[in-house]
Design an enzyme around this catalytic site. Structure first.
Site, PDB file in Angstrom:
ATOM      1  CB  SER A 120      31.669   9.427  71.904  1.00  0.00           C
ATOM      2  OG  SER A 120      31.008   8.692  71.060  1.00  0.00           O
ATOM      3  CG  HIS A 142      27.678  13.299  71.623  1.00  0.00           C
ATOM      4  ND1 HIS A 142      28.210  13.054  72.971  1.00  0.00           N
ATOM      5  CD2 HIS A 142      27.630  12.151  71.026  1.00  0.00           C
ATOM      6  CE1 HIS A 142      28.238  11.466  72.838  1.00  0.00           C
ATOM      7  NE2 HIS A 142      28.008  11.381  71.961  1.00  0.00           N
ATOM      8  CD  GLU A 154      27.176  15.488  75.717  1.00  0.00           C
ATOM      9  OE1 GLU A 154      28.351  14.444  75.521  1.00  0.00           O
ATOM     10  OE2 GLU A 154      28.289  16.209  76.654  1.00  0.00           O
ATOM     11  CG  ASN A 192      30.206   8.464  75.836  1.00  0.00           C
ATOM     12  OD1 ASN A 192      29.870   8.244  75.933  1.00  0.00           O
ATOM     13  ND2 ASN A 192      30.187   9.639  74.521  1.00  0.00           N
TER      14      ASN A 192
HETATM   15  P1  NAD Z   1      29.461   2.558  63.587  1.00  0.00           P
HETATM   16  O1  NAD Z   1      30.631   1.567  62.897  1.00  0.00           O
HETATM   17  O2  NAD Z   1      28.076   1.584  63.480  1.00  0.00           O
HETATM   18  O3  NAD Z   1      29.593   3.331  62.448  1.00  0.00           O
HETATM   19  C1  NAD Z   1      30.742   3.829  61.321  1.00  0.00           C
HETATM   20  C2  NAD Z   1      30.392   4.087  59.916  1.00  0.00           C
HETATM   21  O4  NAD Z   1      31.259   4.720  59.227  1.00  0.00           O
HETATM   22  C3  NAD Z   1      30.404   2.632  59.503  1.00  0.00           C
HETATM   23  O5  NAD Z   1      29.057   2.738  58.703  1.00  0.00           O
HETATM   24  C4  NAD Z   1      32.271   2.713  58.200  1.00  0.00           C
HETATM   25  O6  NAD Z   1      31.771   2.595  56.480  1.00  0.00           O
HETATM   26  C5  NAD Z   1      31.664   4.490  58.008  1.00  0.00           C
HETATM   27  N1  NAD Z   1      33.116   4.820  57.746  1.00  0.00           N
HETATM   28  C6  NAD Z   1      33.996   4.751  58.350  1.00  0.00           C
HETATM   29  N2  NAD Z   1      34.780   6.366  57.523  1.00  0.00           N
HETATM   30  C7  NAD Z   1      34.181   6.793  56.981  1.00  0.00           C
HETATM   31  C8  NAD Z   1      34.249   7.578  55.539  1.00  0.00           C
HETATM   32  N3  NAD Z   1      35.545   8.000  55.063  1.00  0.00           N
HETATM   33  N4  NAD Z   1      32.874   8.148  54.967  1.00  0.00           N
HETATM   34  C9  NAD Z   1      32.261   7.234  55.241  1.00  0.00           C
HETATM   35  N5  NAD Z   1      31.405   6.698  56.161  1.00  0.00           N
HETATM   36  C10 NAD Z   1      32.525   5.978  56.649  1.00  0.00           C
HETATM   37  O7  NAD Z   1      29.940   3.388  64.713  1.00  0.00           O
HETATM   38  P2  NAD Z   1      28.411   4.298  65.045  1.00  0.00           P
HETATM   39  O8  NAD Z   1      28.305   3.826  66.332  1.00  0.00           O
HETATM   40  O9  NAD Z   1      27.440   4.671  64.207  1.00  0.00           O
HETATM   41  O10 NAD Z   1      30.021   6.094  65.408  1.00  0.00           O
HETATM   42  C11 NAD Z   1      29.486   7.171  64.705  1.00  0.00           C
HETATM   43  C12 NAD Z   1      30.277   7.939  65.223  1.00  0.00           C
HETATM   44  O11 NAD Z   1      29.236   8.485  66.438  1.00  0.00           O
HETATM   45  C13 NAD Z   1      31.131   7.649  66.288  1.00  0.00           C
HETATM   46  O12 NAD Z   1      32.780   8.919  66.594  1.00  0.00           O
HETATM   47  C14 NAD Z   1      31.596   7.275  67.723  1.00  0.00           C
HETATM   48  O13 NAD Z   1      32.044   7.858  68.501  1.00  0.00           O
HETATM   49  C15 NAD Z   1      29.593   8.195  68.023  1.00  0.00           C
HETATM   50  N6  NAD Z   1      28.189   7.519  68.870  1.00  0.00           N
HETATM   51  C16 NAD Z   1      29.009   6.856  68.808  1.00  0.00           C
HETATM   52  C17 NAD Z   1      27.640   6.288  69.704  1.00  0.00           C
HETATM   53  C18 NAD Z   1      26.828   4.760  70.094  1.00  0.00           C
HETATM   54  O14 NAD Z   1      25.984   4.921  70.317  1.00  0.00           O
HETATM   55  N7  NAD Z   1      27.631   3.827  69.193  1.00  0.00           N
HETATM   56  C19 NAD Z   1      26.903   7.269  70.125  1.00  0.00           C
HETATM   57  C20 NAD Z   1      27.584   8.572  70.157  1.00  0.00           C
HETATM   58  C21 NAD Z   1      28.415   8.730  69.148  1.00  0.00           C
END
Ligand code: NAD
Length: 287
Positions: A120, A142, A154, A192
């Site tokens: 993000s 993204h 994005e 963001n």
């Molecule tokens: P989340 O906390 O729901 O999930 C993250 C996952 O990554 C978890 O299931 C965790 O077990 C896994 N993980 C951590 N280390 C790992 C590894 N070494 N190997 C494999 N899996 C691993 O987070 P999210 O909300 O899904 O966010 C994930 C990414 O997407 C982040 O970079 C976040 O900034 C981005 N993002 C989030 C949103 C949102 O609305 N939540 C929107 C766009 C982008």
């Protein structure tokens, strides 16, 4: 048209599970990888439930739903996905986690595979440092939450990202039914950089008693025509994710205005992470 037939999605949380499902419903095989067996189970349950709902609402046939589910393979190790031509990392928003993962992704996937990140806010150029001469194959892709519904992707080029990588990413996003729009590699990109300070300010308005959380949200919904208030949106994104994004903006852009509100920090410390933990600003049925 994309010639990508299968993708690896590293991380099965809020975003990774949505990306894998969207690929599968677009006819692209997806390896859903996570180190947490519990998260893989949750992703599987979410996929089943969403596809069943699609059938109920007559958005797809039972056969189409079953075919999509068959296109997803769940794995605890990315080695199981090594044949994929395109990998999308959607793990925790932490630069050290991502650098380590990209090192492993470079070693796991073939010499032509594209290595995309759903970060993000973290610099694509910074993440690409961990793969040395494969930096031309690293790109920001993204997606937005919930992935099956939100149209935008994005697309962010790092300093070394090649035109071929960008073209393949745009083609994949389009094949997944999304609208790719380019943004430059600055902390938080466009989405963001604009959204997070507003969410942070909503926490300040609540903390300072300008209005209670329900009314902060109602005012922004009715006054700005937002479909969802900023505090409800923060719960939906994940308060920990919002916090991590703001810390990246604060460190990279060097302005105090991006520092997360103390009340947001406190909720994260208390484990109140939003929808995913059942409670954040508001109470939620656990996903
Ligand atoms: P989340 O906390 O729901 O999930 C993250 C996952 O990554 C978890 O299931 C965790 O077990 C896994 N993980 C951590 N280390 C790992 C590894 N070494 N190997 C494999 N899996 C691993 O987070 P999210 O909300 O899904 O966010 C994930 C990414 O997407 C982040 O970079 C976040 O900034 C981005 N993002 C989030 C949103 C949102 O609305 N939540 C929107 C766009 C982008």
């Amino acid at each position: 048209m994309t010639n990508i037939k299968s993708i690896a999605v590293i991380g099965a949380g809020t975003m990774g599970s949505g990306i894998a499902l969207t690929a599968a419903t677009s006819g692209i095989a997806a390896f859903q990888v996570d180190i947490s067996p519990e998260q893989l189970e949750r992703a599987k349950a979410y996929h089943r439930k969403t596809l069943d709902r699609g059938v109920e609402k007559q958005r797809m046939t039972r056969e189409q739903a079953d075919a999509a589910l068959k296109l997803v393979t769940y794995a605890g190790d990315m080695g199981a996905a090594k044949g994929a031509g395109f990998a999308i990392e959607a793990a925790t928003e932490n630069v050290d986690v991502k650098r380590k993962l990209f090192g492993a992704m470079k070693d796991t996937f073939g010499p032509n595979a594209i290595l995309a990140t759903n970060t993000s806010s973290i610099s694509i150029t910074d993440i690409a440092r961990s793969v040395g001469d494969a930096a031309d194959r690293v790109i920001g892709m993204h997606f937005f939450n919930p992935v099956p519904v939100m149209k935008l992707v994005e697309v962010i080029k790092g300093l070394a990202t090649s035109e071929a990588t960008t073209k393949a990413t745009i083609e994949l996003a389009t094949a997944m039914g999304k609208t790719p729009i380019p943004a430059n590699d600055r902390a938080g990109f466009v989405s963001n950089r604009v959204l997070m300070p507003m969410i942070n300010e909503a926490f300040y308005a609540w903390m300072e008693g300008v209005a209670d959380p329900e009314n902060v949200d109602e005012i922004m919904k009715l006054g700005c025509n937002f479909p969802m208030g900023p505090l409800r949106l923060a719960d939906f994104i994940g308060l920990d994710v919002c916090h991590d994004i703001m810390m990246v903006l604060y460190r990279e852009l060097g302005d105090q205005k991006y520092f997360p509100c103390p009340l947001l920090r406190q909720l994260v410390q208390a484990g109140r992470l939003g929808d995913k933990s059942g409670r954040g600003v508001f109470e939620h049925a656990r996903k």
